[in-house]
Write a protein that holds these residues in place. Sequence first.
Motif, mmCIF file in Angstrom:
data_model
loop_
_atom_site.group_PDB
_atom_site.id
_atom_site.type_symbol
_atom_site.label_atom_id
_atom_site.label_comp_id
_atom_site.label_asym_id
_atom_site.label_seq_id
_atom_site.Cartn_x
_atom_site.Cartn_y
_atom_site.Cartn_z
ATOM 1 N N ASP A 1 -6.202 6.102 -2.541
ATOM 2 C CA ASP A 1 -6.435 6.184 -1.662
ATOM 3 C C ASP A 1 -7.317 6.846 -1.160
ATOM 4 O OD1 ASP A 1 -4.197 3.962 -2.163
ATOM 5 O OD2 ASP A 1 -3.230 5.223 -0.025
ATOM 6 N N CYS B 1 -10.034 0.135 2.492
ATOM 7 C CA CYS B 1 -9.388 -0.198 3.238
ATOM 8 C C CYS B 1 -11.057 -1.122 4.170
ATOM 9 C CB CYS B 1 -8.264 -0.159 4.106
ATOM 10 S SG CYS B 1 -8.476 1.505 4.687
ATOM 11 N N ASP C 1 -9.803 -5.085 0.977
ATOM 12 C CA ASP C 1 -8.778 -6.002 2.587
ATOM 13 C C ASP C 1 -9.958 -6.975 2.043
ATOM 14 O OD1 ASP C 1 -8.762 -7.312 4.567
ATOM 15 O OD2 ASP C 1 -8.847 -4.891 6.248
ATOM 16 N N GLY D 1 -12.209 0.987 8.019
ATOM 17 C CA GLY D 1 -12.518 -0.126 8.129
ATOM 18 C C GLY D 1 -13.821 -1.046 9.059
ATOM 19 N N HIS E 1 -7.914 2.122 -4.087
ATOM 20 C CA HIS E 1 -7.899 1.181 -2.804
ATOM 21 C C HIS E 1 -8.818 2.131 -1.857
ATOM 22 C CE1 HIS E 1 -6.147 -0.659 0.708
ATOM 23 N NE2 HIS E 1 -6.063 -0.171 1.288
ATOM 24 N N ALA F 1 -3.567 -6.248 3.983
ATOM 25 C CA ALA F 1 -4.346 -5.176 3.542
ATOM 26 C C ALA F 1 -4.548 -3.623 3.621
ATOM 27 C CB ALA F 1 -5.522 -5.636 4.581
ATOM 28 N N CYS F 2 -4.150 -3.377 4.232
ATOM 29 C CA CYS F 2 -3.975 -2.132 4.093
ATOM 30 C C CYS F 2 -2.540 -1.416 4.554
ATOM 31 C CB CYS F 2 -4.486 -1.689 5.460
ATOM 32 S SG CYS F 2 -5.261 0.626 4.963
ATOM 33 N N MET G 1 0.682 -1.348 -0.243
ATOM 34 C CA MET G 1 -0.558 0.362 0.106
ATOM 35 C C MET G 1 1.043 1.016 0.442
ATOM 36 S SD MET G 1 -2.958 -0.969 -0.414
ATOM 37 C CE MET G 1 -2.351 -1.911 -1.697
ATOM 38 N N GLY H 1 -6.032 -8.352 -0.289
ATOM 39 C CA GLY H 1 -5.368 -7.607 0.027
ATOM 40 C C GLY H 1 -5.287 -8.810 1.559
#
Length: 377
Positions: A193, A248, A267, A213, A246, A342-343, A8, A295
Motif C-alpha cells: 500500500d 488510492c 481508485d 487521494g 495499491h 477504491a480504498c 483492501m 477500485g
Amino acid sequence: MFPIVTAMGSLPVDSYEEAKALVAAGCPQAPHCPQLPVVCKEDLLLEQGLAPWERAGLIRRLPDGRPVVDRSADGFAEALARFSRICGVGECGVDEPIEWYSNDESLFAQKSPTYLRFRQDLLERAWPGNVNWVKAQLAGPLTTARYVTDERGQSLLDDPQLRELVLASAALQASWMASDLRRLPWPVMIFVDEPGLVGLGREPGCDPAMAPGETAGFDGSDDVVRRFVRTMVQAVGQTGALAGLHCCGDTDWSVILDSGAHVVSFDACRHFAGMLRHTEAVRRFLDRGGLLAWGVVPTEPEALEAATVEGLLQKLAEQMAAMEGKGVPGDAIRRQLILTPACGYGLRAVAEAEKAYELLGQFSSRIKKAGGRGIRL
C-alpha cells in the motif's frame, strides 16, 4: 477464475469475528487479511512499517503518540548500526536471519493478532466459503519514508541512510509475509500500500501530509521511486506470491505499471482519468499478463450510499470502453480483471463498510452464477 473480487484490508469493526464475517460475505473466494485500526494501533498504515524500527529501539513517541526517529536519543547510533546489519544495509552484511521478523515478538505474531487468526483459520480450513485466492497487504516503504520524520521534522525520504533502511526493512517484512502465506494451498497476493505515491509526476508545493487521494506534489526523484517499487515487487515475487501495488490517489501510473508488479490497484471511482492518461503503459502491463484491480466500490459516503451493483457495472463498462478506445485490447482488460473497493474502510462508519461488502458479495454472486465466464458488462 476471473474476475477476482477482494478488498483492501482495513475495517472499522472492533473484533476479528465481525471482520471475518464481512470478508467472508464480500470476498468469499479471495479473502483478505482484515486489519482493525480502531482497536489495534499497529494496524494503522505507518505503524505497520515502523514495527521493526520500534522493536529495534529507533522510535521515540511524541506526547500525541506520533513516531519520530530521534538521532539524538541515547544509544541511537548503536541501535541503528545493529538494525542496519539485520537488514543487510552497509558493509557488515546480514548477521541475523529473516526469522527476526517472524518470531513471537514480531508485528505479525504479536502486534497484529488478526493476522495470526486469519492465517490459522486458513491453515485449518476453518475459513467459510470456497477459497481460490488469499490476499494480504502491508505498508509501502515510500509512504513510511515520506510521512515519518526525524527529530528535526525532516522526512526520512530526505536522509539517504534512513531512506535505504526503510526500504530494506519493508522488503524483509514483505518477503516474510509472502513466504508465510505461501504455506497455504492457494495462490497468494501481497499488496504493497503506497498512498505516499500520490502526486508523483505533479509539481511539488502542496502540503505533503494531505489526505491520500489529493494531488500533492511529490519531491522524491523518479530513480528513488522506481527502485523502491521494484525492490518491493522483487521481495514478494521471489517467494512465488503475486506482488501487487495499491495507490488510492492520482500518480504517475507508468512508473508502477512498468515496475514488474503482477497486480496494479487503483481508485476507479475518483481517479480513472489518471490511469487513462497512461494507456500505453496499461497495454504493456496487460501484454505481459498483469492484473488490473479496479477500485469500483466507492469509499466516499455519499457515492457509496447511492451505489448499486448495476450502476457500478455500468460505470465500469464505460471506463473499459474508454480505455479500449485508446488502444488497450478489450479482451485483455476483461480477462485480467480484479474488482475491489477504491480504498479501505478502517476510518469509515461500520454501516458504510457493511454496504461496501454487500456490494462486493453481489459481484461475487454474479461471477459464481456466470460459471467462471465473468460478469456480463
